[in-house]
Motif scaffolding. Structure first.
Motif, PDB file in Angstrom:
ATOM      1  N   UNK A   1      -6.146   1.694  -1.029  1.00 27.13           N
ATOM      2  CA  UNK A   1      -6.401   1.649   0.418  1.00 27.13           C
ATOM      3  C   UNK A   1      -7.449   0.601   0.749  1.00 27.13           C
ATOM      4  N   UNK A   2      -8.478   0.471  -0.092  1.00 30.31           N
ATOM      5  CA  UNK A   2      -9.513  -0.545   0.156  1.00 30.31           C
ATOM      6  C   UNK A   2      -8.925  -1.947   0.153  1.00 30.31           C
ATOM      7  N   UNK A   3      -8.089  -2.240  -0.836  1.00 31.17           N
ATOM      8  CA  UNK A   3      -7.471  -3.564  -0.907  1.00 31.17           C
ATOM      9  C   UNK A   3      -6.528  -3.791   0.271  1.00 31.17           C
ATOM     10  N   UNK A   4      -5.839  -2.745   0.684  1.00 26.77           N
ATOM     11  CA  UNK A   4      -4.964  -2.828   1.856  1.00 26.77           C
ATOM     12  C   UNK A   4      -5.760  -3.236   3.092  1.00 26.77           C
ATOM     13  N   UNK A   5      -6.859  -2.533   3.357  1.00 31.57           N
ATOM     14  CA  UNK A   5      -7.646  -2.801   4.555  1.00 31.57           C
ATOM     15  C   UNK A   5      -8.325  -4.168   4.470  1.00 31.57           C
ATOM     16  N   UNK A   6      -8.906  -4.469   3.337  1.00 28.59           N
ATOM     17  CA  UNK A   6      -9.628  -5.725   3.195  1.00 28.59           C
ATOM     18  C   UNK A   6      -8.692  -6.922   3.331  1.00 28.59           C
TER      19      UNK A   6
ATOM     20  N   UNK B   1     -12.195   5.181   9.020  1.00 32.23           N
ATOM     21  CA  UNK B   1     -12.102   5.426   7.579  1.00 32.23           C
ATOM     22  C   UNK B   1     -13.216   4.738   6.790  1.00 32.23           C
ATOM     23  N   UNK B   2     -14.245   4.353   7.483  1.00 32.60           N
ATOM     24  CA  UNK B   2     -15.359   3.640   6.859  1.00 32.60           C
ATOM     25  C   UNK B   2     -15.947   4.429   5.685  1.00 32.60           C
ATOM     26  N   UNK B   3     -15.946   5.750   5.819  1.00 37.35           N
ATOM     27  CA  UNK B   3     -16.533   6.600   4.784  1.00 37.35           C
ATOM     28  C   UNK B   3     -15.758   6.554   3.464  1.00 37.35           C
ATOM     29  N   UNK B   4     -14.550   5.991   3.485  1.00 42.06           N
ATOM     30  CA  UNK B   4     -13.738   5.930   2.273  1.00 42.06           C
ATOM     31  C   UNK B   4     -13.968   4.636   1.491  1.00 42.06           C
ATOM     32  N   UNK B   5     -14.762   3.721   2.025  1.00 42.21           N
ATOM     33  CA  UNK B   5     -14.874   2.376   1.473  1.00 42.21           C
ATOM     34  C   UNK B   5     -16.171   2.183   0.702  1.00 42.21           C
TER      35      UNK B   5
ATOM     36  N   UNK C   1     -17.429  -2.666   3.030  1.00 40.89           N
ATOM     37  CA  UNK C   1     -17.985  -2.489   4.387  1.00 40.89           C
ATOM     38  C   UNK C   1     -18.732  -3.731   4.822  1.00 40.89           C
ATOM     39  N   UNK C   2     -19.576  -4.269   3.935  1.00 44.76           N
ATOM     40  CA  UNK C   2     -20.360  -5.465   4.284  1.00 44.76           C
ATOM     41  C   UNK C   2     -19.450  -6.640   4.598  1.00 44.76           C
TER      42      UNK C   2
ATOM     43  N   UNK D   1       0.837  -1.204   0.000  1.00 44.09           N
ATOM     44  CA  UNK D   1       0.000   0.000   0.000  1.00 44.09           C
ATOM     45  C   UNK D   1       0.873   1.257   0.000  1.00 44.09           C
ATOM     46  N   UNK D   2       1.912   1.276   0.855  1.00 41.43           N
ATOM     47  CA  UNK D   2       2.785   2.452   0.933  1.00 41.43           C
ATOM     48  C   UNK D   2       3.518   2.695  -0.379  1.00 41.43           C
ATOM     49  N   UNK D   3       3.774   1.617  -1.154  1.00 45.44           N
ATOM     50  CA  UNK D   3       4.466   1.748  -2.428  1.00 45.44           C
ATOM     51  C   UNK D   3       3.509   1.992  -3.584  1.00 45.44           C
TER      52      UNK D   3
END
Length: 851
Positions: free
Chosen positions: A39-44, A81-85, A90-91, A32-34
């Motif tokens: 960001x979604x794939x990072x969190x998921x 950061x839910x609002x970014x997804x 989210x589900x 993610x940093x690179x």
């Protein structure tokens, strides 16, 4: 996140370490940093890593990869950061952290013996706990163990340490068990109601030192860790940065279960203050930086943690480092910058550098050895910083050369806004460890001379701490050998209380200070003329003008002097030194504050080179004055002294000054200890001095009348007050005559008195118009009123028809109490009214004239 297996060879030797890195989890963050994933794939993928590796991107899958410590911070990141997804993401995440997901029809429940926890568990399926039931009561032993650990965590964290208890919903706090690649997590049910989920068996997790085995050890510290999360939310709804939330919970593991030492797995990982001192305190996940809270609780006390959370509760949006500073400043006579400097020194003194001769961690021998920026072996040497940023450090080891020359360190740090704190740590060949903070100027430059002869110096450490929040700090330094040493002494015009900080070839006062205009006076149960200076002793000496005196000689690392029961004048060596680092034999015989003189006595917490200081001891003995910071033998007493001083600074003050620049401050307070606030002996004749008649500089504010002794007042004396809402009156104590009085303004006295009496009359807290007295009256009466503020006052008398009869006051008046005589000898009997108007206050009262 990394975990390290620590195998101890002896009490102070780390034999080797095995890396327990969560490789896949860390790789997700790196991608993610690179910019390789969104960001979604990072969190998921992080949620997949912990809860369902079958869905994990195969680039992040490693066989036998290790679990992360805690999923709570990941859940917090998601909630923030839910609002970014996207809704589909989210589900998916909600399906993992839904508090109800573990309440299946096949689940069993067990209430903890303490009655506060309900544990829901399964004995079949992917989330099944170990089913061993040695006591045959139908409840798996593992579930019973965990219940006991949570009962203990509640008793320790809530009942003993006093943290706010989390709500328990329907009557029991809910605990679940799950198969996952994490020790556990705490999730929100609603509001501040949370639920904790533990790993279902902790099999194959990184080892610890619990004598009952790794599984029980991991379960114990996870219970303490996650329950700390449950208490954190009660203060500020988890609005702290994630690194602090995890740092705090990891600290609690060792406070609750000191013998488990599971946190050793984190402090040896990349990013810890030992392995990566150049990384910022707020840059990692928090687990590896738990030693910051260990330092605070060991240096000060365990209650500092609760004070931090209470501050967060009252100031929820405050920067975390401002919170540290507030608590340290208001409760511990310290501040963040000074505390962080000492924290860095503690981090240097670990493993083979650990010592009992200098303050440090209780478990310092078992901690990893702090990584060095460089090691210096030959001189002269010029160096610069390694990787360093805000709230971080560099360590430089300095080995002695073959000869016996002293070593001079010159430090040059980047200018503002960066702030450095630099400490030199020395270890001599006998094992004595000492430290000294290099005083830096406004440009972050300073120098320090190591005065231990190099044939007695084992090594030194240069500990450079960045204590400000700006990135990009840099520094350079040089180390050179010194065959001679020069220092300067700052002298005031007039009388000085001074000392000689280094050994000179000629210690005669006439040789050292030919500019002096008086004899030198020492003190030994009375003033005596002195012709020769001694290291560690202080003297009175007068000069016609201010000057900086340069001295060249031989520095000493410490000096021991004889002290006698009562008052003594001492002096430091060539470095400024906190009074808390002066030691005595017998211990704990210091019974007063330290006093310097600068046109009047002043309390001191740091002794400055070239100055002299009064101190009182309770018995004959010796006093050792070092040039480095060492462990004090009366640190608790000094802390009490400092707290008294902190109280005084906000107390009422009476300040005396004259045209010659002399100034003396007397304090009025409700906290009174005359023995602590006793002043030293009166200076030699004609030297300015102000003190209460009882030889103190503090009196009870409730006393209202005080006699003050004066000496050396050669010109007009001015008296003013601070933090005192009162009228002060000055009397000649012999004749009883009033000399002057004032409310809030400065008083000037031109009389040549050696004693005055001061009376204090507190100012009103409100506007009041009193009833006249007597009433009825004939023909005169008194009208009293009080003003809480300065203002233009009108006091008038009216008859019953509302006609103005007299104006008694029509002028600007200060706050205070007033009495006015009203003469009605020319008026007829009847009812009259008197009315006052000042600022926004208006009041009228009735009086009766009866002849």
């Amino acid at each position: 996140m990394k975990y390290i297996l620590i195998i101890l060879f002896s009490a102070s030797t780390l034999l080797f370490a095995q890396d327990f890195e969560s490789k896949g989890y860390n790789l997700i963050q790196k991608f993610y940093e690179e910019g390789k994933i969104s960001y979604q794939d990072n969190l998921l993928n992080k949620f997949y890593y912990i809860f369902d590796k079958s869905k994990l991107d195969r680039r992040f899958f490693f066989e036998n990869d290790f679990p992360v410590k805690c999923a709570t911070s990941l859940i917090l990141e998601y909630q923030r950061n839910k609002h970014l997804l996207d809704q589909s993401v989210i589900d998916e995440i909600e399906s993992f952290i839904n508090p109800e997901k573990l309440n299946s029809p096949t689940a069993f429940t067990y209430d903890s013996p303490g009655g506060k926890f309900r544990l829901t568990y399964e004995t079949t399926g992917p989330n099944a706990v170990p089913t061993t039931d040695n006591n045959g009561n139908g409840v798996p032993d593992y579930v019973e163990w965990v219940a006991i650990y949570f009962d203990y965590s509640w008793a320790f964290e809530i009942d003993t340490l006093g943290f706010l208890p989390p709500p328990i919903g329907t009557g029991k706090y809910q605990i679940g068990f799950e198969e996952m690649s994490a020790y556990g997590y705490t999730t929100i049910v609603s509001g501040q109601l949370t639920k904790i989920v533990m790993h279902r068996n902790f099999v194959g997790f990184p080892p610890n030192q619990d004598p009952e085995g790794n599984v029980k050890g991991a379960a114990k510290v996870t219970a303490a860790h996650e329950f700390k999360h449950a208490t954190q939310i009660m203060y500020n709804y988890w609005n702290e940065p994630s690194w602090y939330i995890e740092l705090d919970a990891t600290w609690m593991e060792d406070i609750a279960y000191d013998y488990v030492n599971d946190y050793y797995n984190y402090i040896t990982s990349t990013g810890s203050p030992f392995t990566s001192p150049g990384q910022s305190l707020d840059a990692g996940d928090g687990y590896e930086d738990c030693n910051w809270m260990h330092f605070l609780s060991e240096k000060f006390d365990v209650s500092i943690n609760k004070k931090i959370w209470q501050r967060r509760q009252s100031n929820p949006a405050e920067n975390m480092f401002s919170t540290f500073n507030y608590v340290l400043s208001n409760f511990y006579s310290s501040n963040f910058q000074n505390a962080y400097r000492e924290y860095i020194v503690w981090n240097f003194l670990t493993n083979s550098r650990a010592t009992t001769t200098h303050p440090g961690y209780g478990e310092a021998p078992y901690y990893p050895l702090a990584a060095l920026c460089t090691t210096v072996n030959s001189y002269p040497f010029n160096g610069s910083n390694c990787s360093i940023t805000k709230y971080s450090a560099n360590f430089i080891r300095i080995n002695p050369p073959a000869n016996s020359n002293n070593l001079l360190i010159n430090f040059n740090g980047a200018n503002s806004p960066h702030i450095f704190k630099v400490t030199v740590v020395t270890r001599n060949t006998s094992g004595l460890v000492q430290s000294f903070e290099i005083p830096l100027d406004v440009n972050n430059d300073g120098s320090y001379l190591i005065t231990i002869p190099n044939n007695q110096l084992a090594y030194a450490g240069l500990c450079v701490a960045v204590v400000s929040g700006n990135t990009g700090p840099t520094f350079t330094y040089s180390i050179t050998e010194q065959t001679s040493f020069s220092t300067s002494v700052s002298l005031n015009a007039g009388w000085n209380l001074l000392s000689v900080p280094i050994t000179l070839s000629n210690m005669n006062f006439a040789s050292i200070f030919p500019e002096a205009t008086s004899n030198a006076y020492s003190y030994d149960n009375g003033y005596q003329t002195a012709t020769t200076a001694e290291l560690g002793k202080g003297y009175w000496l007068k000069f016609n003008q201010a000057l900086n005196k340069n001295l060249t000689g031989t520095p000493q690392s410490s000096v021991q002097i004889n002290v006698k029961n009562g008052w003594n004048i001492i002096g430091p060596l060539h470095n400024n030194i906190p009074v808390s680092n002066i030691t005595t034999n017998p211990p704990n015989i210091i019974s007063s504050l330290f006093y310097g003189y600068n046109n009047g006595y002043q309390t001191a917490t740091t002794l400055e080179k070239g100055k002299g200081y009064w101190v009182k001891v309770s018995s004959n003995g010796t006093m050792t004055i070092p040039t480095t910071l060492i462990k004090s033998d009366y640190s608790n007493s000094q802390i009490d002294f400092n707290r008294y001083l902190d109280d005084l600074y906000s107390s009422a003050k009476i300040i005396f000054s004259d045209a010659d620049g002399n100034e003396g401050i007397l304090y009025l307070t409700e906290k009174l200890d005359r023995q602590i606030f006793e002043l030293p002996p009166i200076p030699p004749s004609k030297i300015f001095d102000v003190r209460f008649e009882n030889n103190s500089f503090v009196e009870s504010i409730n006393q209202k009348s005080f006699v003050v002794n004066l000496q050396g007042i050669n010109s007009e004396l001015k008296i003013r007050t601070e933090n005192l809402n009162a009228t002060i009156k000055i009397f000649d104590p012999v004749s009883g005559n009033l000399i002057s009085q004032s409310t809030g303004n400065e008083i000037s006295i031109k009389n040549s008195l050696n004693k005055i009496r001061i009376e204090i009359e507190n100012l009103p807290v409100d506007y009041v118009l009193h009833q006249n007295y007597p009433n009825p009256f004939n023909p005169t009466t008194s009208i009293m009123y009080q003003l809480k503020d300065e203002g233009f006052v009108q006091l008038k008398v009216f008859n019953s028809l509302g006609q103005e009869i007299a104006t008694l006051v029509n002028e600007k008046q200060n706050a205070g109490k007033y009495e006015i005589k009203f003469d009605a000898s020319r008026l007829p009997n009847g009812i009259y009214f008197y009315s006052i108007r000042v600022n926004d206050f208006v009041q009228t009262k009735k009086m009766t004239l009866l002849k």
